[in-house]
Write a protein that holds these residues in place. Structure first.
Motif, PDB file in Angstrom:
ATOM      1  N   GLY A  95     -13.364  25.360   2.824  1.00  0.00           N
ATOM      2  CA  GLY A  95     -12.790  24.366   1.926  1.00  0.00           C
ATOM      3  C   GLY A  95     -13.808  23.781   0.969  1.00  0.00           C
ATOM      4  O   GLY A  95     -15.009  24.071   1.026  1.00  0.00           O
ATOM      5  N   ARG A  96     -13.325  22.905   0.110  1.00  0.00           N
ATOM      6  CA  ARG A  96     -14.197  22.285  -0.888  1.00  0.00           C
ATOM      7  C   ARG A  96     -15.016  21.142  -0.321  1.00  0.00           C
ATOM      8  O   ARG A  96     -16.011  20.726  -0.926  1.00  0.00           O
ATOM      9  N   VAL A  97     -14.574  20.600   0.828  1.00  0.00           N
ATOM     10  CA  VAL A  97     -15.254  19.464   1.440  1.00  0.00           C
ATOM     11  C   VAL A  97     -15.253  19.640   2.947  1.00  0.00           C
ATOM     12  O   VAL A  97     -14.468  20.410   3.508  1.00  0.00           O
ATOM     13  N   ALA A  98     -16.135  18.905   3.611  1.00  0.00           N
ATOM     14  CA  ALA A  98     -16.116  18.858   5.068  1.00  0.00           C
ATOM     15  C   ALA A  98     -14.976  17.945   5.524  1.00  0.00           C
ATOM     16  O   ALA A  98     -14.448  17.148   4.744  1.00  0.00           O
ATOM     17  N   GLY A  99     -14.604  18.080   6.786  1.00  0.00           N
ATOM     18  CA  GLY A  99     -13.593  17.180   7.334  1.00  0.00           C
ATOM     19  C   GLY A  99     -12.565  17.860   8.198  1.00  0.00           C
ATOM     20  O   GLY A  99     -12.099  17.289   9.176  1.00  0.00           O
ATOM     21  N   TRP A 139     -20.278   4.373  13.556  1.00  0.00           N
ATOM     22  CA  TRP A 139     -19.398   4.316  12.386  1.00  0.00           C
ATOM     23  C   TRP A 139     -19.031   2.884  12.053  1.00  0.00           C
ATOM     24  O   TRP A 139     -18.994   2.495  10.890  1.00  0.00           O
ATOM     25  N   ARG A 140     -18.765   2.108  13.114  1.00  0.00           N
ATOM     26  CA  ARG A 140     -18.371   0.717  12.878  1.00  0.00           C
ATOM     27  C   ARG A 140     -19.519  -0.066  12.246  1.00  0.00           C
ATOM     28  O   ARG A 140     -19.303  -0.862  11.318  1.00  0.00           O
ATOM     29  N   ALA A 141     -20.732   0.146  12.735  1.00  0.00           N
ATOM     30  CA  ALA A 141     -21.891  -0.557  12.182  1.00  0.00           C
ATOM     31  C   ALA A 141     -22.095  -0.209  10.711  1.00  0.00           C
ATOM     32  O   ALA A 141     -22.581  -1.037   9.924  1.00  0.00           O
ATOM     33  N   ALA A 142     -21.703   1.010  10.335  1.00  0.00           N
ATOM     34  CA  ALA A 142     -21.834   1.444   8.944  1.00  0.00           C
ATOM     35  C   ALA A 142     -20.645   1.017   8.091  1.00  0.00           C
ATOM     36  O   ALA A 142     -20.596   1.328   6.888  1.00  0.00           O
ATOM     37  N   GLY A 143     -19.679   0.321   8.706  1.00  0.00           N
ATOM     38  CA  GLY A 143     -18.512  -0.145   7.964  1.00  0.00           C
ATOM     39  C   GLY A 143     -17.488   0.937   7.687  1.00  0.00           C
ATOM     40  O   GLY A 143     -16.643   0.789   6.796  1.00  0.00           O
ATOM     41  N   LEU A 144     -17.523   2.031   8.475  1.00  0.00           N
ATOM     42  CA  LEU A 144     -16.642   3.167   8.201  1.00  0.00           C
ATOM     43  C   LEU A 144     -15.353   3.146   9.017  1.00  0.00           C
ATOM     44  O   LEU A 144     -14.387   3.832   8.650  1.00  0.00           O
ATOM     45  N   VAL A 145     -15.327   2.434  10.136  1.00  0.00           N
ATOM     46  CA  VAL A 145     -14.101   2.349  10.931  1.00  0.00           C
ATOM     47  C   VAL A 145     -13.830   0.904  11.301  1.00  0.00           C
ATOM     48  O   VAL A 145     -14.733   0.055  11.287  1.00  0.00           O
ATOM     49  N   ARG A 146     -12.583   0.654  11.652  1.00  0.00           N
ATOM     50  CA  ARG A 146     -12.193  -0.657  12.154  1.00  0.00           C
ATOM     51  C   ARG A 146     -11.086  -0.474  13.186  1.00  0.00           C
ATOM     52  O   ARG A 146     -10.328   0.510  13.136  1.00  0.00           O
ATOM     53  N   GLU A 147     -11.011  -1.409  14.112  1.00  0.00           N
ATOM     54  CA  GLU A 147      -9.903  -1.399  15.047  1.00  0.00           C
ATOM     55  C   GLU A 147      -8.625  -1.700  14.271  1.00  0.00           C
ATOM     56  O   GLU A 147      -8.548  -2.701  13.556  1.00  0.00           O
ATOM     57  N   TRP A 148      -7.646  -0.856  14.421  1.00  0.00           N
ATOM     58  CA  TRP A 148      -6.428  -0.991  13.637  1.00  0.00           C
ATOM     59  C   TRP A 148      -5.334  -1.693  14.450  1.00  0.00           C
ATOM     60  O   TRP A 148      -4.972  -2.826  14.168  1.00  0.00           O
ATOM     61  N   THR A 149      -4.837  -1.051  15.496  1.00  0.00           N
ATOM     62  CA  THR A 149      -3.737  -1.650  16.257  1.00  0.00           C
ATOM     63  C   THR A 149      -3.601  -0.962  17.610  1.00  0.00           C
ATOM     64  O   THR A 149      -4.022   0.182  17.769  1.00  0.00           O
ATOM     65  N   ASP A 150      -3.008  -1.675  18.562  1.00  0.00           N
ATOM     66  CA  ASP A 150      -2.618  -1.049  19.825  1.00  0.00           C
ATOM     67  C   ASP A 150      -1.100  -1.006  19.967  1.00  0.00           C
ATOM     68  O   ASP A 150      -0.577  -0.647  21.022  1.00  0.00           O
ATOM     69  N   THR A 151      -0.387  -1.368  18.899  1.00  0.00           N
ATOM     70  CA  THR A 151       1.070  -1.464  18.967  1.00  0.00           C
ATOM     71  C   THR A 151       1.718  -0.674  17.833  1.00  0.00           C
ATOM     72  O   THR A 151       1.458  -0.922  16.650  1.00  0.00           O
ATOM     73  N   PHE A 152       2.510   0.296  18.211  1.00  0.00           N
ATOM     74  CA  PHE A 152       3.365   1.018  17.275  1.00  0.00           C
ATOM     75  C   PHE A 152       4.813   0.628  17.576  1.00  0.00           C
ATOM     76  O   PHE A 152       5.084  -0.085  18.532  1.00  0.00           O
ATOM     77  N   ALA A 200      -9.959   4.321   9.335  1.00  0.00           N
ATOM     78  CA  ALA A 200     -11.127   4.390   8.450  1.00  0.00           C
ATOM     79  C   ALA A 200     -10.724   3.928   7.057  1.00  0.00           C
ATOM     80  O   ALA A 200      -9.927   4.603   6.391  1.00  0.00           O
ATOM     81  N   PRO A 201     -11.229   2.792   6.582  1.00  0.00           N
ATOM     82  CA  PRO A 201     -10.846   2.286   5.261  1.00  0.00           C
ATOM     83  C   PRO A 201     -11.067   3.280   4.123  1.00  0.00           C
ATOM     84  O   PRO A 201     -10.310   3.297   3.156  1.00  0.00           O
ATOM     85  N   ARG A 202     -12.090   4.119   4.242  1.00  0.00           N
ATOM     86  CA  ARG A 202     -12.359   5.102   3.184  1.00  0.00           C
ATOM     87  C   ARG A 202     -11.721   6.460   3.482  1.00  0.00           C
ATOM     88  O   ARG A 202     -11.964   7.433   2.753  1.00  0.00           O
ATOM     89  N   GLY A 203     -10.932   6.522   4.536  1.00  0.00           N
ATOM     90  CA  GLY A 203     -10.328   7.789   4.936  1.00  0.00           C
ATOM     91  C   GLY A 203     -11.100   8.422   6.074  1.00  0.00           C
ATOM     92  O   GLY A 203     -12.330   8.308   6.156  1.00  0.00           O
ATOM     93  N   LEU A 204     -10.372   9.087   6.972  1.00  0.00           N
ATOM     94  CA  LEU A 204     -11.024   9.671   8.142  1.00  0.00           C
ATOM     95  C   LEU A 204     -12.053  10.736   7.781  1.00  0.00           C
ATOM     96  O   LEU A 204     -13.006  10.961   8.517  1.00  0.00           O
ATOM     97  N   ARG A 205     -11.865  11.390   6.637  1.00  0.00           N
ATOM     98  CA  ARG A 205     -12.853  12.394   6.234  1.00  0.00           C
ATOM     99  C   ARG A 205     -14.242  11.785   6.075  1.00  0.00           C
ATOM    100  O   ARG A 205     -15.259  12.462   6.284  1.00  0.00           O
ATOM    101  N   SER A 206     -14.312  10.503   5.720  1.00  0.00           N
ATOM    102  CA  SER A 206     -15.612   9.859   5.538  1.00  0.00           C
ATOM    103  C   SER A 206     -16.429   9.857   6.823  1.00  0.00           C
ATOM    104  O   SER A 206     -17.665   9.824   6.782  1.00  0.00           O
ATOM    105  N   LEU A 207     -15.762   9.904   7.981  1.00  0.00           N
ATOM    106  CA  LEU A 207     -16.476   9.902   9.256  1.00  0.00           C
ATOM    107  C   LEU A 207     -17.199  11.227   9.473  1.00  0.00           C
ATOM    108  O   LEU A 207     -18.347  11.257   9.920  1.00  0.00           O
TER     109      LEU A 207
END
Length: 315
Positions: free
Chosen positions: A30-34, A68-81, A100-107
């Motif tokens: 592909g054109r990018v990793a992820g 990832w969290r320390a780098a600001g790449l992920v956050r806890e989202w929810t435990d309830t659907f 991931a606020p920037r998208g999971l590919r950023s991880l």
């Protein structure tokens, strides 16, 4: 050493090899990793079109997530659907889902930052030796769905071919829908049960944390299988089904439909990876539950096994 596939399994595998001092190349078609941690930008805003979130219960993977969290790449989202089904709508709780606020590919891109990744690099054949596209290497790791790996493998590599072909996968289509405004009932994500078309709907504005009026819907395998040849043509049916589910009068803009022929493993292999005497390894979430964590763990474990083998040969 060659790793084919720059999804999270391939990157985790390569990280272990580099850590052990083994020279490695990652080749990604592909054109990018992820890989299936896929995100695309639409008008400058990312939306996750592959995996919807990640969960964590492995201590070693938890350490990765902390980074990832320390780098600001992920956050806890929810435990309830919520769950929609024949009996209506109900809340369901489960493990914490991370977004991931920037998208999971950023991880994956963060993990691969210092690795030798060649994108737009299509591997055509893996032959005994092992030999990748005519070049001899110490070993090769195929970090991709088994049916794709099987297409690359020479039949003489019988053990790897059997391991690849015993995997079973289900398809899905993912549709990015942009609405004029946020008018749906409050929810983070919705499991849709016993529906002819929908399997999962996620509030991407909530997931991303920017409040954008964007939903991402994932279809059932049965619906996807009938539309793999022309996924975009299935988009209007997905949009209509989402509006009907959530009671939305205003039509959405169908931003994108992505086809995942191999979206989720339904049967895989024993252990966390495959590595045979021919020097061919397989890794991915087919070796475990279909989770991001499973793919990472599979790649890590294969990388460690390959490094141990290479270093033993060196003496």
């Amino acid at each position: 050493m060659i790793v084919v596939g720059a999804g999270i399994a391939g990157v985790a595998c390569a990280m272990e090899l580099v850590r052990a001092g083994v020279d490695v190349q990652i080749r990604e078609r592909g054109r990018v990793a992820g890989g299936r941690l896929a995100s695309r930008r639409f008008d400058g805003r990312p939306a996750d079109t592959g995996a919807a979130y990640l969960t964590v219960d492995d201590p070693d993977f938890a350490e990765v997530v902390r980074g990832w969290r320390a780098a600001g790449l992920v956050r806890e989202w929810t435990d309830t659907f919520v769950a929609y089904g024949p009996d209506g709508r109900r809340e369901v709780t489960g493990p914490t889902r991370w977004a991931a606020p920037r998208g999971l590919r950023s991880l994956v891109e963060e993990l691969a930052r210092d690795l030798p990744v060649s994108v737009d690099r299509l591997v055509m054949a893996v032959q005994p030796g092992p030999t990748v596209d005519g070049a001899r290497c110490a070993a090769v790791a195929l970090c991709m769905p088994g049916p794709q790996a099987a297409l690359l493998l020479d039949p003489e590599l019988a053990a790897a071919t059997r391991a690849a072909l015993q995997q079973r996968w289900a398809p899905t289509l993912s549709a990015v829908l942009r609405f004029p405004s946020r008018r749906w009932p409050d929810f983070r994500g919705a499991f849709v049960n016993d529906h002819p078309l929908l399997a999962l709907v996620c509030d991407d504005g909530d997931r991303r944390g920017d409040g954008a009026p964007v939903l991402v819907a994932h279809t059932t395998p049965e619906f996807a299988a009938r539309h793999l040849a022309q996924p975009t043509a299935a988009g209007p049916a997905v949009e209509e089904a989402v509006r009907d589910l959530l009671g939305l009068p205003e039509p959405a803009e169908l931003v994108h439909v992505h086809r995942w022929t191999y979206a989720r493993p339904t049967a895989g292999g024993d252990g966390t990876y495959h590595l045979d005497d021919d020097g061919v390894g397989l890794a991915g979430d087919a070796f475990g539950r279909p989770r991001v964590q499973s793919a990472w763990r599979s790649g890590r474990d294969l990388g460690r096994a390959l490094a141990e083998r290479v270093l033993a040969v060196r003496g």
